[in-house]
Every structure is written in structure tokens, then in C-alpha cells.
Design a protein around this motif. Sequence first.
Motif, mmCIF file in Angstrom:
data_model
loop_
_atom_site.group_PDB
_atom_site.id
_atom_site.type_symbol
_atom_site.label_atom_id
_atom_site.label_comp_id
_atom_site.label_asym_id
_atom_site.label_seq_id
_atom_site.Cartn_x
_atom_site.Cartn_y
_atom_site.Cartn_z
ATOM 1 N N GLY A 167 -11.305 8.707 -10.832
ATOM 2 C CA GLY A 167 -10.993 8.394 -9.445
ATOM 3 C C GLY A 167 -10.629 6.926 -9.326
ATOM 4 N N MET A 168 -9.601 6.633 -8.526
ATOM 5 C CA MET A 168 -9.260 5.236 -8.280
ATOM 6 C C MET A 168 -9.301 4.957 -6.783
ATOM 7 S SD MET A 168 -5.848 2.957 -9.104
ATOM 8 C CE MET A 168 -4.940 3.519 -7.665
ATOM 9 N N GLY A 169 -9.973 3.886 -6.419
ATOM 10 C CA GLY A 169 -9.996 3.454 -5.020
ATOM 11 C C GLY A 169 -8.680 2.781 -4.673
ATOM 12 N N ILE A 170 -7.957 3.377 -3.709
ATOM 13 C CA ILE A 170 -6.630 2.861 -3.341
ATOM 14 C C ILE A 170 -6.740 1.424 -2.819
ATOM 15 C CG2 ILE A 170 -4.643 3.180 -1.810
ATOM 16 C CD1 ILE A 170 -4.811 5.486 -3.673
ATOM 17 N N GLU A 171 -7.722 1.170 -1.955
ATOM 18 C CA GLU A 171 -7.820 -0.153 -1.332
ATOM 19 C C GLU A 171 -8.090 -1.252 -2.356
ATOM 20 O OE1 GLU A 171 -9.254 2.569 -0.157
ATOM 21 O OE2 GLU A 171 -7.961 2.855 1.589
ATOM 22 N N ARG A 172 -8.930 -0.942 -3.334
ATOM 23 C CA ARG A 172 -9.197 -1.948 -4.362
ATOM 24 C C ARG A 172 -7.942 -2.240 -5.170
ATOM 25 N NH1 ARG A 172 -15.274 -0.870 -6.819
ATOM 26 N NH2 ARG A 172 -16.362 -1.349 -4.873
ATOM 27 N N CYS A 173 -7.167 -1.199 -5.408
ATOM 28 C CA CYS A 173 -5.925 -1.384 -6.149
ATOM 29 C C CYS A 173 -4.942 -2.234 -5.328
ATOM 30 C CB CYS A 173 -5.327 -0.014 -6.464
ATOM 31 S SG CYS A 173 -3.810 -0.102 -7.410
ATOM 32 N N ARG A 200 0.839 -1.209 0.000
ATOM 33 C CA ARG A 200 0.000 0.000 0.000
ATOM 34 C C ARG A 200 0.872 1.256 0.000
ATOM 35 N NH1 ARG A 200 -5.270 1.748 2.149
ATOM 36 N NH2 ARG A 200 -5.106 3.983 2.517
ATOM 37 N N SER A 201 1.870 1.261 0.853
ATOM 38 C CA SER A 201 2.760 2.417 0.951
ATOM 39 C C SER A 201 3.461 2.671 -0.378
ATOM 40 C CB SER A 201 3.779 2.170 2.069
ATOM 41 O OG SER A 201 4.684 3.231 2.159
ATOM 42 N N GLU A 202 3.924 1.598 -1.021
ATOM 43 C CA GLU A 202 4.610 1.751 -2.310
ATOM 44 C C GLU A 202 3.646 2.268 -3.377
ATOM 45 O OE1 GLU A 202 7.760 1.635 -3.011
ATOM 46 O OE2 GLU A 202 7.344 2.075 -5.120
ATOM 47 N N GLY A 237 -3.407 -9.588 -4.389
ATOM 48 C CA GLY A 237 -4.142 -10.827 -4.593
ATOM 49 C C GLY A 237 -4.886 -11.291 -3.358
ATOM 50 N N ILE A 238 -5.380 -10.337 -2.561
ATOM 51 C CA ILE A 238 -6.141 -10.728 -1.377
ATOM 52 C C ILE A 238 -7.612 -10.394 -1.570
ATOM 53 C CG2 ILE A 238 -4.220 -10.574 0.214
ATOM 54 C CD1 ILE A 238 -5.324 -7.873 1.057
ATOM 55 N N PRO A 239 -8.496 -11.207 -1.001
ATOM 56 C CA PRO A 239 -9.910 -11.098 -1.357
ATOM 57 C C PRO A 239 -10.661 -9.939 -0.699
ATOM 58 C CG PRO A 239 -9.564 -12.911 0.176
ATOM 59 C CD PRO A 239 -8.211 -12.390 -0.176
ATOM 60 N N HIS A 240 -10.268 -9.516 0.499
ATOM 61 C CA HIS A 240 -11.105 -8.574 1.249
ATOM 62 C C HIS A 240 -10.396 -7.236 1.487
ATOM 63 C CE1 HIS A 240 -14.079 -7.089 3.999
ATOM 64 N NE2 HIS A 240 -14.732 -8.224 4.008
ATOM 65 N N LEU A 241 -11.125 -6.141 1.274
ATOM 66 C CA LEU A 241 -10.528 -4.811 1.439
ATOM 67 C C LEU A 241 -10.100 -4.510 2.875
ATOM 68 C CD1 LEU A 241 -12.507 -2.225 -0.719
ATOM 69 C CD2 LEU A 241 -10.592 -3.678 -1.324
ATOM 70 N N ARG A 242 -10.666 -5.223 3.838
ATOM 71 C CA ARG A 242 -10.390 -4.851 5.239
ATOM 72 C C ARG A 242 -8.913 -4.965 5.602
ATOM 73 N NH1 ARG A 242 -13.949 -9.896 6.910
ATOM 74 N NH2 ARG A 242 -12.612 -11.454 6.024
ATOM 75 N N GLU A 243 -8.156 -5.800 4.844
ATOM 76 C CA GLU A 243 -6.741 -5.942 5.179
ATOM 77 C C GLU A 243 -5.854 -4.959 4.429
ATOM 78 O OE1 GLU A 243 -5.300 -10.035 5.393
ATOM 79 O OE2 GLU A 243 -7.382 -10.701 5.421
ATOM 80 N N THR A 244 -6.453 -4.126 3.553
ATOM 81 C CA THR A 244 -5.630 -3.258 2.717
ATOM 82 C C THR A 244 -5.478 -1.856 3.283
ATOM 83 O OG1 THR A 244 -7.515 -2.520 1.404
ATOM 84 C CG2 THR A 244 -6.355 -4.486 0.644
ATOM 85 N N ILE A 245 -6.087 -1.592 4.439
ATOM 86 C CA ILE A 245 -5.999 -0.275 5.084
ATOM 87 C C ILE A 245 -5.685 -0.553 6.549
ATOM 88 C CG2 ILE A 245 -8.516 -0.223 5.507
ATOM 89 C CD1 ILE A 245 -8.395 2.823 4.970
ATOM 90 N N PRO A 246 -4.837 0.277 7.168
ATOM 91 C CA PRO A 246 -4.432 -0.058 8.544
ATOM 92 C C PRO A 246 -5.615 -0.278 9.489
ATOM 93 C CG PRO A 246 -3.005 1.647 7.671
ATOM 94 C CD PRO A 246 -4.052 1.409 6.625
#
Length: 430
Positions: free
Chosen positions: A399-405, A134-136, A411-420
Motif C-alpha cells: 500500500g502507498m499513501g498518496i498524500e505522502r507521495c 497530485r492529479s498527475e 518537497g512540501i513539509p505538511h500533508l495538509r496541503e497535498t489533499i484538497p
Amino acid sequence: MSVVSVSQLKEHPGESVTVRGWLENKRRSGKIAFLQVRDGSGIVQVVASKKELSEEAWEAILEATQESTVAAIGKVNVDPRAPGGVELHASGFRVDHLTEEYPITPKEHGTAFLMEHRHLWLRSSKQRAILGVRSEICQSIRDFFYQREFILIDSPILTPNACEGTSTLFQTDYFGDPAFLSQSGQLYLEPAAAAFGKVYCMGPTFRAEKSKTRRHLMEFWMVEPEVAFLEFDGLQDLAEDFVSYIAERVLERCSENLRVLERDPAKIESITGPFPRITYTKAIEILQEQGQEIAWGDDFGGEDETVLANQFDRPVFVTHFPSEMKAFYMQPDADDPKLALGMDLLAPEGYGEIIGGSQRIHDHDLLLQRIQEHDLPLEAFQWYLDVRKYGSYPHSGFGMGIERCVAWMCGIPHLRETIPYPRMLYKIYP
RNA sequence: UCCUCGGUAGCUCAAUGGUAGAGCAAUCGGCUGUUAACCGAUGGGUUGGGGGUUCAAGUCCCUCCCGAGGAGCCA
């Protein structure tokens, strides 16, 4: 004795150094112990032999529990038996803070439990890998726009009205008046495009929709460029270059994180332009051929997006949607005014809509008419109409959703792990 | 908001309506190259809350709460 980060240990072979961090795991076999110490930059195995340590240091090793804060002093050894190729041969050890009963053990846990302990879950290797990606991605976004001489325009989070008039907004009190948390920076970006030509914003956005799926969060980050004199085809070129650049950077800088996540890099290598571009009408035909129950005029469901994206080996643009199903500000197609110059970019592997964008209406009277047709409060949009009153210009943005990207790249299924700290339906702890 | 499944030890899960159990974690002991180490021992329970049926309920019924998966809405 100098403190060296784990990532730098291989630069100090044979030297005696100190590593400070947290004890991730410990294995002991009588008079020899193996300790996995994590310092944020990496994990190193500390090998400790009782006969080579003071009684005090050996006691500290016996006492140290999972996630205790520790300091290990020792010689850097290159050893193929060690995970990472380098280990620390201990000559000293101390516990700076003793942890008792750390909740997240090395064995399996359920999602509910881990989410309840999100503040501690962040320490786990997979979570560190995801947030590293995410940071990158965020850095590559800023670099992409910086290299192309875009100006960063931070849009407000508190807004006086519903920008697009579509989604449900979080309402708050602004000294007695209602205010809303922003769902998009776009309307504020468009005037700035007349000041700087090329602008973008990146920040949190909020939707109070009661969505309960793996593809939605109540609070998510969005990056939105807006470019003066850019028209519809150029907008797709920009989105294509943008996504390709992010993929390239993730491959170049996140290979270790991808390995931890067991993400096949080939899936990211294929994200290079040109991306196929099909119209909404063509997309409906494809979906009907594939046996989906959908008619012209319907919006895509989650499964429709997946079926459609699976027809291609890379992201696909869907363009020219019926105007009624899209936002009021989208420019009508000159050849068929029923259609809007809007585009969605659908990612493969079921990740769905990554980007949504459009060419904006730049004719004052047409925009005024659309605002009225959508029953939007005219007085709230006066400033927005001004953009078309004083030196109007064709312009486009997306607009692009960062978490979806992030989810897609990792390659992970759920957005909950893509944001702190994800904000989900009825869940705002921790 | 709707549909489906679930809630038992700190965690992950067992248990025909008939004495609540295992692995991991914790505690104690053993082991000089471990890789989610291993071996032995010990402690640990108002079975989500409330109500009901029954000689007897973790198990059946009602209700509320919480969670997971999906739908819709959307990025």
C-alpha cells in the motif's frame, strides 16, 4: 468572439479573443492598468489603456476587485515584458460578478487562517501546483497498472469489522449494527487476486488515531496492488518500478508546477531503481552506529526513519521485520520464522514511510493460528480464510499513501496541503 | 493523550504594569509598462471567554476555549 483558455493563448497570436476568469491582482497607473486574470488553465496579464476603451469598459476595470469574475476581450500580444510571454491588449472588459473583501490578500497569511479558508486557498498558485502534481500522480498510478494489465477492484468503504485489528477505526451505524470506515482495501483485494491475478484498488481510507503530526491525516488515499503468485523479491521489484514510474511522470508532465513550488527536479531525477534493500536487523545496526537509541525489536520512530533514509541517496527498502511488530497476515521467513516477509519503503529527505507491504500467509492453518494469536474474531475472518481453502496461492501486495507521495514529490513539509480538503485531528471544516 | 509556544484592526505583527500602533487589505485621490507597483489621505479595536491581583492589566495570576510546533500511534 471566441473564448480561449489562457493556456491556449500562444496559439492565437494577433487574434482578438475573450478570456473569462477571476481577477488575481490589478496594478493601475493613471490611464493604464495591468490586470492578472486567472482562468484555471493559467494566468494572463491584461493591459488596458483608457483611451482605447469605452467609458463603460474603463469603469469596469476601475471597479474590478480581487477575485471578481471578469471577461477580458482583446488582442493576443507576444511581449517579453509580460509574465508568461503573452499578454492580452484589452479592447473590452466587463465584471460578471463583483467580489467584495476577498479574505486572502496578496500578502502573507498564517496556516490557521488559510486552513479556515481552504475552499478559497485552493485558488492560490502554490496550492494549484500541488494539486496538479497530485492529479498527475493519480493518473500515472492508473496508467502504470493499466499498462501491466492489472484490474481495478474498488474495495468497500463501509466494513463490518476491524480489518487488521490494529488501528483505531471510525465507527458508524449500519441499520442498527456497528460498521467501520475502511482503513485498508487489502483483505478485500486478496480474494480478487484469485479472480484476476493482478488487481489494485485506490481510494480513501480512514484512521481514528489521534495523530497530530505533519505526516498524518484522519482521511487519506491509498493505492494497493495485490498479485497472485508474486513472492517477496518480486514484490520489491514491483514497488521499485512503480515509484520510479511515478517520479518519471512527475518530471515529464509537472515541470511548471515544480518550478512554482521551487522543487529541485534533481531530487526527483534520483528516484530510479535499483533501490537499496536492507534487512530490519541491518537497519537497527546502522541506527545504533548513528547514535540512535534503539534496540532490536523496537519499531522505528520518525527520527529513526529520517536518519536511516539519509544514509542513502534514493528510497531504501527495509525488510524482514520481527513478526510480533507486524500484521497477522504476513508470511514468515522460511529461514527464520521469527521474521516476517514485510517491507517498508523509506523515502529520502525525511518523508519517511511511503510504502508498506508484504507477502501474505497462504497456508490456511497458519493463518488460522495467527488470527487466534491476535485475538481476532474468527467468524469475521471466515471469508478471508476461504481464500486459503479453495485454491490457495502465494501472493503479495503493498500500500502507498498518496498524500505522502505527493508531499515528497512536491518537497512540501505538511500533508495538509497535498489533499484538497484535509481531515485532521478535530478539524473537519470546510 | 502529553510537552512547548501562541491568541491585539479583515490579514501579518508591534506595544518596561501607566494615552493600543505599523505594514498590507478596504474607501477616496494622484500617476501611460506595472511585476506582492508606488505616493498622499480616510475609516477601522469588548486586546479569545470568564474570574482574580493592583490606584492602574494587552502585559501578572487562575481557569476554560481555540491555534501552531513536537512526541506517541501509524501510511
